[in-house]
Scaffold this motif. Structure first.
Motif, PDB file in Angstrom:
ATOM      1  N   TRP A  18      -8.282  38.662  -9.520  1.00  0.00           N
ATOM      2  CA  TRP A  18      -9.175  39.579  -8.830  1.00  0.00           C
ATOM      3  C   TRP A  18      -9.004  41.005  -9.355  1.00  0.00           C
ATOM      4  CZ3 TRP A  18     -13.590  40.052  -6.917  1.00  0.00           C
ATOM      5  CH2 TRP A  18     -13.951  41.103  -6.087  1.00  0.00           C
ATOM      6  N   ALA A  19      -7.780  41.383  -9.693  1.00  0.00           N
ATOM      7  CA  ALA A  19      -7.536  42.724 -10.236  1.00  0.00           C
ATOM      8  C   ALA A  19      -8.296  42.926 -11.549  1.00  0.00           C
ATOM      9  CB  ALA A  19      -6.043  42.951 -10.441  1.00  0.00           C
ATOM     10  N   LEU A  20      -8.431  41.874 -12.344  1.00  0.00           N
ATOM     11  CA  LEU A  20      -9.206  41.968 -13.588  1.00  0.00           C
ATOM     12  C   LEU A  20     -10.709  42.007 -13.327  1.00  0.00           C
ATOM     13  CD1 LEU A  20      -7.377  39.408 -15.911  1.00  0.00           C
ATOM     14  CD2 LEU A  20      -7.543  41.868 -16.257  1.00  0.00           C
ATOM     15  N   LEU A  21     -11.139  41.229 -12.351  1.00  0.00           N
ATOM     16  CA  LEU A  21     -12.570  41.069 -12.112  1.00  0.00           C
ATOM     17  C   LEU A  21     -13.168  42.130 -11.188  1.00  0.00           C
ATOM     18  CD1 LEU A  21     -14.862  39.173 -12.910  1.00  0.00           C
ATOM     19  CD2 LEU A  21     -14.298  37.764 -10.940  1.00  0.00           C
ATOM     20  N   GLU A  22     -12.395  42.614 -10.258  1.00  0.00           N
ATOM     21  CA  GLU A  22     -12.920  43.543  -9.240  1.00  0.00           C
ATOM     22  C   GLU A  22     -13.660  44.751  -9.816  1.00  0.00           C
ATOM     23  OE1 GLU A  22     -11.510  45.725  -5.131  1.00  0.00           O
ATOM     24  OE2 GLU A  22      -9.998  45.291  -6.656  1.00  0.00           O
ATOM     25  N   PRO A  23     -13.134  45.413 -10.868  1.00  0.00           N
ATOM     26  CA  PRO A  23     -13.872  46.576 -11.393  1.00  0.00           C
ATOM     27  C   PRO A  23     -15.242  46.224 -11.983  1.00  0.00           C
ATOM     28  CG  PRO A  23     -11.627  46.507 -12.261  1.00  0.00           C
ATOM     29  CD  PRO A  23     -11.852  45.227 -11.530  1.00  0.00           C
ATOM     30  N   LEU A  24     -15.465  44.961 -12.273  1.00  0.00           N
ATOM     31  CA  LEU A  24     -16.724  44.535 -12.889  1.00  0.00           C
ATOM     32  C   LEU A  24     -17.776  44.120 -11.862  1.00  0.00           C
ATOM     33  CD1 LEU A  24     -15.040  42.350 -15.642  1.00  0.00           C
ATOM     34  CD2 LEU A  24     -15.793  44.731 -15.833  1.00  0.00           C
ATOM     35  N   ILE A  25     -17.360  43.957 -10.610  1.00  0.00           N
ATOM     36  CA  ILE A  25     -18.263  43.544  -9.542  1.00  0.00           C
ATOM     37  C   ILE A  25     -18.814  44.796  -8.861  1.00  0.00           C
ATOM     38  CG2 ILE A  25     -18.439  42.268  -7.360  1.00  0.00           C
ATOM     39  CD1 ILE A  25     -17.946  40.478  -9.795  1.00  0.00           C
ATOM     40  N   PRO A  26     -20.139  44.923  -8.773  1.00  0.00           N
ATOM     41  CA  PRO A  26     -20.718  46.130  -8.165  1.00  0.00           C
ATOM     42  C   PRO A  26     -20.275  46.304  -6.708  1.00  0.00           C
ATOM     43  CG  PRO A  26     -22.413  44.806  -9.228  1.00  0.00           C
ATOM     44  CD  PRO A  26     -21.168  43.986  -9.225  1.00  0.00           C
ATOM     45  N   SER A  27     -19.978  47.541  -6.369  1.00  0.00           N
ATOM     46  CA  SER A  27     -19.656  47.839  -4.972  1.00  0.00           C
ATOM     47  C   SER A  27     -20.947  48.143  -4.223  1.00  0.00           C
ATOM     48  CB  SER A  27     -18.693  49.030  -4.905  1.00  0.00           C
ATOM     49  OG  SER A  27     -19.278  50.145  -5.532  1.00  0.00           O
ATOM     50  N   THR A  28     -20.813  48.430  -2.945  1.00  0.00           N
ATOM     51  CA  THR A  28     -22.008  48.747  -2.156  1.00  0.00           C
ATOM     52  C   THR A  28     -22.616  50.054  -2.643  1.00  0.00           C
ATOM     53  OG1 THR A  28     -20.657  49.850  -0.512  1.00  0.00           O
ATOM     54  CG2 THR A  28     -21.179  47.546  -0.113  1.00  0.00           C
ATOM     55  N   LYS A  29     -23.902  50.188  -2.426  1.00  0.00           N
ATOM     56  CA  LYS A  29     -24.595  51.397  -2.857  1.00  0.00           C
ATOM     57  C   LYS A  29     -24.211  52.568  -1.968  1.00  0.00           C
ATOM     58  CE  LYS A  29     -28.533  48.890  -4.680  1.00  0.00           C
ATOM     59  NZ  LYS A  29     -29.949  48.588  -4.538  1.00  0.00           N
ATOM     60  N   PRO A  30     -24.013  53.758  -2.558  1.00  0.00           N
ATOM     61  CA  PRO A  30     -23.699  54.936  -1.738  1.00  0.00           C
ATOM     62  C   PRO A  30     -24.821  55.228  -0.749  1.00  0.00           C
ATOM     63  CG  PRO A  30     -23.502  55.426  -4.097  1.00  0.00           C
ATOM     64  CD  PRO A  30     -24.083  54.059  -3.971  1.00  0.00           C
ATOM     65  N   GLY A  31     -24.454  55.533   0.464  1.00  0.00           N
ATOM     66  CA  GLY A  31     -25.436  55.857   1.490  1.00  0.00           C
ATOM     67  C   GLY A  31     -25.971  54.637   2.225  1.00  0.00           C
ATOM     68  N   GLY A  32     -25.694  53.460   1.696  1.00  0.00           N
ATOM     69  CA  GLY A  32     -26.138  52.233   2.359  1.00  0.00           C
ATOM     70  C   GLY A  32     -25.176  51.851   3.468  1.00  0.00           C
ATOM     71  N   ARG A  33     -25.517  50.802   4.176  1.00  0.00           N
ATOM     72  CA  ARG A  33     -24.613  50.380   5.243  1.00  0.00           C
ATOM     73  C   ARG A  33     -23.374  49.729   4.623  1.00  0.00           C
ATOM     74  NH1 ARG A  33     -27.689  45.098   7.731  1.00  0.00           N
ATOM     75  NH2 ARG A  33     -27.219  43.838   5.934  1.00  0.00           N
ATOM     76  N   PRO A  34     -22.263  49.814   5.294  1.00  0.00           N
ATOM     77  CA  PRO A  34     -21.022  49.241   4.754  1.00  0.00           C
ATOM     78  C   PRO A  34     -21.131  47.726   4.613  1.00  0.00           C
ATOM     79  CG  PRO A  34     -20.588  50.609   6.700  1.00  0.00           C
ATOM     80  CD  PRO A  34     -22.072  50.485   6.569  1.00  0.00           C
ATOM     81  N   ALA A  35     -20.462  47.198   3.610  1.00  0.00           N
ATOM     82  CA  ALA A  35     -20.477  45.751   3.390  1.00  0.00           C
ATOM     83  C   ALA A  35     -19.715  45.055   4.508  1.00  0.00           C
ATOM     84  CB  ALA A  35     -19.855  45.428   2.043  1.00  0.00           C
ATOM     85  N   SER A  36     -20.289  43.995   5.021  1.00  0.00           N
ATOM     86  CA  SER A  36     -19.612  43.241   6.080  1.00  0.00           C
ATOM     87  C   SER A  36     -18.827  42.062   5.505  1.00  0.00           C
ATOM     88  CB  SER A  36     -20.626  42.747   7.110  1.00  0.00           C
ATOM     89  OG  SER A  36     -21.580  41.914   6.485  1.00  0.00           O
ATOM     90  N   ILE A  37     -19.101  41.730   4.230  1.00  0.00           N
ATOM     91  CA  ILE A  37     -18.419  40.622   3.574  1.00  0.00           C
ATOM     92  C   ILE A  37     -17.688  41.160   2.356  1.00  0.00           C
ATOM     93  CG2 ILE A  37     -18.721  38.386   2.444  1.00  0.00           C
ATOM     94  CD1 ILE A  37     -21.411  38.187   3.970  1.00  0.00           C
TER      95      ILE A  37
END
Length: 120
Positions: A18-37
């Motif tokens: 996960w440490a290798l892959l996490e930076p490659l997975i898009p995070s939530t968009k700024p200003g959007g609602r927080p991710a629930s999953i």
């Protein structure tokens, strides 16, 4: 650490993976609602489908809903996330193996290369 309450599946990412892959997975968009999953759980669900060869609808109930997982899969495929992740992981593991990050050769066969309809 994995912060979910379910029992892990063999297809789940390790902390190192996960440490290798996490930076490659898009995070939530700024200003959007927080991710629930958590993104890691979405990826774990995708890996479960891939490794088990099961249908999306047969995803176990302790993962996020199958429609949610499928929509993330489609979005990330469309935006090139999986292609970039694949390239990054190949380079990382080639480097760890003491090889040049970029392959110097490729293999093609007649099944891989499209030709004209008539032979020459």
């Amino acid at each position: 650490m994995l912060s979910v309450t379910r029992k892990p599946y063999p297809s789940d990412l390790t902390d190192r993976e996960w440490a290798l892959l996490e930076p490659l997975i898009p995070s939530t968009k700024p200003g959007g609602r927080p991710a629930s999953i958590p993104r890691r759980e979405i990826v774990n669900a995708l890996l479960y489908v891939l490794c088990q060869g099961t249908s999306w609808r047969a995803l176990p109930h302790d993962f996020p809903h199958w429609k949610t997982v499928y929509e993330y899969f489609r979005l990330w495929k469309k935006t090139g996330v999986w292609e970039k992740a694949s390239q990054k992981l190949v380079r990382t593991y080639r480097s760890l193996d003491g090889r040049n990050e970029d392959p110097s050769a490729a293999v093609l066969d007649s099944q891989s290369v499209k030709t004209t309809q008539k032979g020459g």
